[in-house]
Design a protein around this motif. Structure first.
Motif, PDB file in Angstrom:
ATOM      1  N   SER A   1     -16.059  -3.237 -30.941  1.00  0.00           N
ATOM      2  CA  SER A   1     -15.884  -2.346 -29.798  1.00  0.00           C
ATOM      3  C   SER A   1     -15.306  -3.120 -28.622  1.00  0.00           C
ATOM      4  O   SER A   1     -15.664  -4.273 -28.378  1.00  0.00           O
ATOM      5  CB  SER A   1     -17.217  -1.699 -29.409  1.00  0.00           C
ATOM      6  OG  SER A   1     -18.159  -2.669 -28.998  1.00  0.00           O
TER       7      SER A   1
ATOM      8  N   ALA B   1     -13.287   1.602 -30.761  1.00  0.00           N
ATOM      9  CA  ALA B   1     -13.309   0.671 -31.893  1.00  0.00           C
ATOM     10  C   ALA B   1     -12.252   1.128 -32.889  1.00  0.00           C
ATOM     11  O   ALA B   1     -12.038   2.334 -33.068  1.00  0.00           O
ATOM     12  CB  ALA B   1     -14.675   0.613 -32.556  1.00  0.00           C
TER      13      ALA B   1
ATOM     14  N   VAL C   1     -19.299   1.895 -31.400  1.00  0.00           N
ATOM     15  CA  VAL C   1     -19.205   2.392 -30.020  1.00  0.00           C
ATOM     16  C   VAL C   1     -20.442   3.181 -29.613  1.00  0.00           C
ATOM     17  O   VAL C   1     -20.480   3.766 -28.530  1.00  0.00           O
ATOM     18  CB  VAL C   1     -17.936   3.252 -29.815  1.00  0.00           C
ATOM     19  CG1 VAL C   1     -16.679   2.424 -30.037  1.00  0.00           C
ATOM     20  CG2 VAL C   1     -17.938   4.485 -30.713  1.00  0.00           C
TER      21      VAL C   1
END
Length: 315
Positions: A95, A75, A48
């Motif tokens: 993600s 995530a 992320v």
């Protein structure tokens, strides 16, 4: 400026905020704590766009239900606890965006027992002694020093530009089986055990018992006999140290381990295997394999280099 990100509808069995731990204070009796599976937490953060050591949610066995209060990128890594968004399967090790009003939920544990949730930009938490990790017994860190509770509001650190669709290559995703081989360095007190005990330790199968927790994994298997006594003068204990008290049953010290211990340690689990061990459920079977310090150091460097390369690719 912090923003409301999630409302806790159900807290799950044990859901806490963890980063990589509260290091540097063991000499004062302060426990390290931190993520049990540090590898999975770091990957979740990198996916992320966070720093590797950002705090995330550690979800144990039975996950929470979180209502999304603001669009975010998250995530989920680690053990597969059947994550869902609005009833639909959610990706792992990738993600993805969640939208205001959606529900992030978990179902049946399929593989492993601990999942990690990171959010782009991180959570807004107060650091205690340089760490946001929750240590429950001391009631410090995380969400007021405790596990999540129903109706808690979780805050994000602020607006961020995050990319969705970042994923860890499937070849790099760990496999969490019911049987695992854990590599160890013998010692430092192997002389306190009989020669037969050392042979037994390296040739037997041990079962993870239900009494295992974040402090230590209690194992059940063939008894490991001492030459004399199981007791030593109390000394500092490391992550992965394997204590053997007078009953001859090993205890592997984990994230919430005490800072010192007065039992003999037959071996220490290498750092590269701690994350796999952290995903072992009660009933899992463990074999121990001796390796050299040099081999352990090569493996540790390999793991760190992998994370450093991934960090360069996504930051």
């Amino acid at each position: 400026m912090s923003e409301k990100l999630f409302q806790v509808m159900k807290p799950g069995l044990l859901t806490t905020f963890q980063d990589l731990g509260r290091t540097g204070y063991q000499e004062y009796g302060v426990v390290v704590a931190g993520a049990m599976d540090g590898f999975s937490l770091q990957i979740a953060n990198l996916l992320v766009g966070n720093q590797r050591d950002e705090a995330g949610l550690e979800v144990t066995m039975m996950g929470p239900t979180l209502k999304v209060l603001k669009d975010a990128v998250i995530a989920i890594t680690g053990g597969n606890l059947s994550p869902r968004v609005n009833g639909q399967p959610a990706p792992m090790w990738k993600s993805f965006a969640v939208k205001e009003g959606q529900l992030v939920e978990f179902g049946q544990p399929l593989e492993g027992i601990r999942s990690y949730i990171s959010v782009a930009g991180g959570f807004d938490l107060q650091a205690v002694m340089g760490s946001q990790s929750t240590y429950l017994k001391a009631k410090i860190g995380g969400q007021n020093g405790r596990a999540l509770e129903k109706e808690d509001i979780l805050y994000g650190a602020g607006n961020v530009q995050a990319v969705t669709g970042r994923a860890l290559h499937y070849n790099a995703i760990p496999a969490y089986g019911k049987e695992l081989t854990v590599r160890v360095i013998l010692g430092p007190h192997q002389d306190a055990f009989t020669d037969q005990a050392l042979q037994t330790f390296l040739s037997s199968v041990y079962e993870v018992t239900p009494q295992s927790d974040r402090m230590g994994y209690r194992l059940k298997g063939p008894e490991l006999a001492h030459e004399d006594s199981a007791d030593i003068i109390s000394e500092a204990v490391p992550l992965g140290g394997i204590q053997v008290p007078a009953n001859g049953q090993p205890i592997i010290l984990m994230a919430d381990r005490q800072t010192t211990g007065g039992y003999t340690r037959i071996a220490t689990v290498i750092s590269s295997d701690i994350s796999l061990l952290a995903q072992a459920a009660p009933g899992s079977l463990i074999r121990f394999k001796e390796i050299s310090i040099d081999e352990a150091q090569v493996l540790a460097v390999h793991t760190d280099n992998f994370l450093r390369v991934l960090e360069l690719l996504v930051m």
